[in-house]
Write a protein that holds these residues in place. Structure first.
Motif, PDB file in Angstrom:
ATOM      1  N   GLY A  80       0.823  -1.202   0.000  1.00 40.21           N
ATOM      2  CA  GLY A  80       0.000   0.000   0.000  1.00 40.21           C
ATOM      3  C   GLY A  80       0.856   1.249   0.000  1.00 40.21           C
ATOM      4  N   TRP A  81       0.853   2.003  -1.098  1.00 39.09           N
ATOM      5  CA  TRP A  81       1.739   3.155  -1.215  1.00 39.09           C
ATOM      6  C   TRP A  81       1.411   4.211  -0.176  1.00 39.09           C
ATOM      7  CZ3 TRP A  81       0.159   8.129  -2.100  1.00 39.09           C
ATOM      8  CH2 TRP A  81      -1.148   8.326  -2.557  1.00 39.09           C
ATOM      9  N   ARG A  82       0.120   4.376   0.164  1.00 38.47           N
ATOM     10  CA  ARG A  82      -0.256   5.378   1.151  1.00 38.47           C
ATOM     11  C   ARG A  82       0.282   5.005   2.533  1.00 38.47           C
ATOM     12  NH1 ARG A  82      -4.172   9.090   0.661  1.00 38.47           N
ATOM     13  NH2 ARG A  82      -5.087   7.939  -1.091  1.00 38.47           N
ATOM     14  N   GLU A  83       0.165   3.730   2.875  1.00 35.09           N
ATOM     15  CA  GLU A  83       0.658   3.255   4.164  1.00 35.09           C
ATOM     16  C   GLU A  83       2.176   3.352   4.249  1.00 35.09           C
ATOM     17  OE1 GLU A  83      -1.473   1.774   2.261  1.00 35.09           O
ATOM     18  OE2 GLU A  83      -3.317   1.427   3.413  1.00 35.09           O
ATOM     19  N   ARG A  84       2.846   3.005   3.164  1.00 34.88           N
ATOM     20  CA  ARG A  84       4.317   3.068   3.143  1.00 34.88           C
ATOM     21  C   ARG A  84       4.798   4.513   3.268  1.00 34.88           C
ATOM     22  NH1 ARG A  84       7.321  -1.080   1.054  1.00 34.88           N
ATOM     23  NH2 ARG A  84       8.611   0.356  -0.161  1.00 34.88           N
ATOM     24  N   ARG A  85       4.130   5.426   2.578  1.00 36.57           N
ATOM     25  CA  ARG A  85       4.504   6.830   2.653  1.00 36.57           C
ATOM     26  C   ARG A  85       4.296   7.368   4.062  1.00 36.57           C
ATOM     27  NH1 ARG A  85       1.249  11.162  -0.880  1.00 36.57           N
ATOM     28  NH2 ARG A  85      -0.324  10.568   0.670  1.00 36.57           N
ATOM     29  N   ALA A  86       3.178   7.023   4.671  1.00 37.98           N
ATOM     30  CA  ALA A  86       2.896   7.470   6.035  1.00 37.98           C
ATOM     31  C   ALA A  86       3.892   6.874   7.021  1.00 37.98           C
ATOM     32  CB  ALA A  86       1.463   7.096   6.431  1.00 37.98           C
ATOM     33  N   GLU A 101      -2.821   6.395  10.049  1.00 37.55           N
ATOM     34  CA  GLU A 101      -2.850   5.830   8.693  1.00 37.55           C
ATOM     35  C   GLU A 101      -2.083   4.513   8.587  1.00 37.55           C
ATOM     36  OE1 GLU A 101      -1.640   8.447   5.617  1.00 37.55           O
ATOM     37  OE2 GLU A 101      -2.841  10.146   6.301  1.00 37.55           O
TER      38      GLU A 101
END
Length: 564
Positions: free
Chosen positions: A168-174, A202
């Motif tokens: 999950g790109w959003r989770e990794r970024r967060a 997140e």
């Protein structure tokens, strides 16, 4: 006006060339091929190497570095090694080391390869207490069975980027942003509590637990290696930090390990924590060469530091946690060398050009080329680190050296690939290896062999770091995309590997032919009392993994010496 400037430039280049030969001996004899054969009496037992992974910098660079100092570097069979995301056979690797270490003078061992099967595999691996205990027993048994073979080990501490297993790109970024704030807070700096809470919300609990556990497990493994160093099982230990950042969880764990080294009173020459990964095995080889030079009564080279512009020393380049200057001083210290106050009192000049269009560095290239030309004309050894913040040719110095007719083959070392730690570490290691080789050389044949091996290393670095990574790779990727391959970082070997290799060699060969036609390349150079010239580069290259990011490049230049 342009014509006048061109005439002035040509006059300066001619003046420097005349100065070079006016104050150096002339050579009236015939050009002869440089000797590359090892003398029978110089053969020693090889150095055994377990590489970090199967990429060329981790193995081939060390093998080629060994050739500079006349040492064979023994590497494992390819079938035991990793292949891209496929981990190596760790059990078979340990058996191979145990079976062959009696043939070696010393061993350089990647703990990541012995434990996890490669750097990529180590980034995803869970390290259990049982894994650590088994590796501890293995290394102790290895040392007990062969106490006369020094074990030089290195291990790479985790990078800040979350594991690929966390999706999950959003989770990794967060998660990465949250980890940076944890690093700031751990360093005693203020952080935005509301922002931390927002990011934390997140991140799934399981992902955060997996991410943080990876650092805890790695720290436990590194602490065990420090204990093995303290007790004498390991002769030398280097802990590298992969793709560092200014603030991260990894930095907090690194501080814990530094405190442990201090607590155990382990000297830096026996255990160090450094920035970098891929270049560490080559650096360890160079440190062994300096140890050997000292044992023969010699002294480590004195290295002066120069920058194309003063503010380049404090610049922090991509994937680095510290500045160029901190990195350079760290690498020099790691090799056991000393800093010299200036070029006049040094054995080697480490010249760092850190090109950055955003910082308006292009104007430094012409004066830098002139400065390097003056150093080379005075027969100073120069190791050039040619960094580019955006990995573009217009930010690098080598094109300006060729344009200004600077004798590029007079350089002692060159590197400009990937991160600042990789490039600085590689250039310093190559230069130190060549220095040690020349100091230890007892015959003309040994000097010729070392010069030929160093020119092969130098030519390979220029071909890959400048011409491939700054030019050819973009044209190959563009051709692949135009043909419908959306992801050139993951080639389909059944369909486009041969075609991609053809694209690679056709374009790189064209670049090298153009480079070899320049006066800067063709100009004879004087090194250690020998007049040499490189006739052609003889570059071959192919993709060792199913992506275009790295190449396996071999250089077998034709080098001639003019006999007096």
């Amino acid at each position: 006006m342009k014509q006048s400037f061109g005439m002035v430039t040509a006059f300066l280049a001619l003046s420097l060339l005349l100065f070079h030969f006016a104050f150096h001996p002339t050579y009236a004899g015939e050009w002869q091929p440089l000797s590359t054969a090892m003398e029978d009496g110089a053969v020693r037992r090889p150095i055994l190497l377990v590489p970090l992974d199967s990429r060329p910098p981790c193995g081939a660079f060390v093998v080629n570095g060994g050739k500079i100092i006349g040492r064979e570097v023994m590497t494992p069979p390819s079938e035991l090694m990793d292949y891209y995301s496929m981990a190596g056979d760790t059990a078979a690797m340990r058996s191979w080391v145990a079976a062959h270490i009696h043939e070696a003078d010393a061993a350089i061992l990647s703990v990541d390869q012995l434990l996890s099967g490669s750097l990529l595999a180590a980034r995803e691996a869970h390290i259990s207490v049982e894994d650590i205990d088994a590796l501890t027993a293995y290394l102790r048994d290895l040392h007990a069975a062969h106490p006369d073979v020094p074990l030089h080990a290195f291990y790479i501490l985790p990078r800040a980027i979350p594991q690929d297993g966390i999706e999950g790109w959003r989770e990794r970024r967060a998660l990465l942003a949250y980890a940076r704030l944890l690093g700031r807070a751990g360093a005693g700096l203020s952080v935005d509590a509301e922002e931390m809470a927002r990011l934390r919300a997140e991140i799934p609990d399981a992902d955060l637990q997996k991410y943080l556990a990876h650092f805890d497990e790695s720290t436990a493994l590194a602490a065990m290696l420090i204990t093995l160093t303290e007790e004498g099982t390991l002769t030398r230990l280097v802990l590298g930090q992969d793709d560092g950042e200014e603030f991260s969880v990894g930095n907090l764990k690194k501080a814990e390990l530094s405190a442990l080294l201090t607590q155990k009173n382990i000297a830096p020459e026996r255990a160090m924590i450094v920035h970098g990964a891929d270049e560490i095995a080559l650096s360890m080889l160079a440190r062994m060469a300096i140890d050997d030079l000292r044992a023969r009564g010699g002294a480590p080279p004195r290295i002066s530091l120069r920058y194309a512009r003063d503010d380049m020393a404090d610049a922090v380049f991509p994937f680095m946690a510290v500045s160029n200057d901190v990195t350079a001083r760290e690498k020099i210290s790691m090799l056991g060398s000393t800093l010299a106050p200036d070029d006049a009192n040094s054995d080697l000049t480490l010249f760092i050009a850190a090109g950055d269009n955003d910082a308006d560095t292009l104007g430094t290239r012409t004066p830098s080329a002139a400065a390097i030309h003056r150093l080379l004309s005075a027969e100073k050894s120069v190791a050039l680190v040619d960094l580019s913040r955006h990995f573009r040719a217009e930010e690098t110095l080598l094109p300006m050296l060729t344009e200004k007719n600077v004798p590029v083959n007079a350089l002692t070392a060159y590197a400009g690939w990937n991160t600042a730690s990789n490039a600085i570490g590689t250039a310093v290691a190559e230069a130190v290896l060549y220095h040690c080789a020349m100091k230890n050389a007892a015959t003309a044949e040994e000097r010729e062999r070392a010069a030929a091996a160093n020119l092969a290393f130098l030519t390979g670095r220029m071909a890959e770091d400048e011409f491939y990574l700054k030019e050819t790779i973009d044209r190959v990727n563009d051709a692949l995309r135009r043909a419908g391959y959306a992801n050139s970082a993951d080639l389909d070997l059944t369909r486009n590997w041969r075609w991609a290799n053809d694209l690679l060699m056709n374009d790189l060969s064209r670049c090298m032919r153009s480079y070899e036609s320049t006066a800067a390349f063709r100009m004879p150079v004087i090194q250690n009392g020998m007049m040499l010239r490189v006739v052609r580069s003889n570059i071959t290259a192919y993709y060792p993994w199913p992506r275009t990011f790295e190449v396996r490049l071999e250089s077998a230049p034709v080098v001639e010496r003019k006999m007096p």
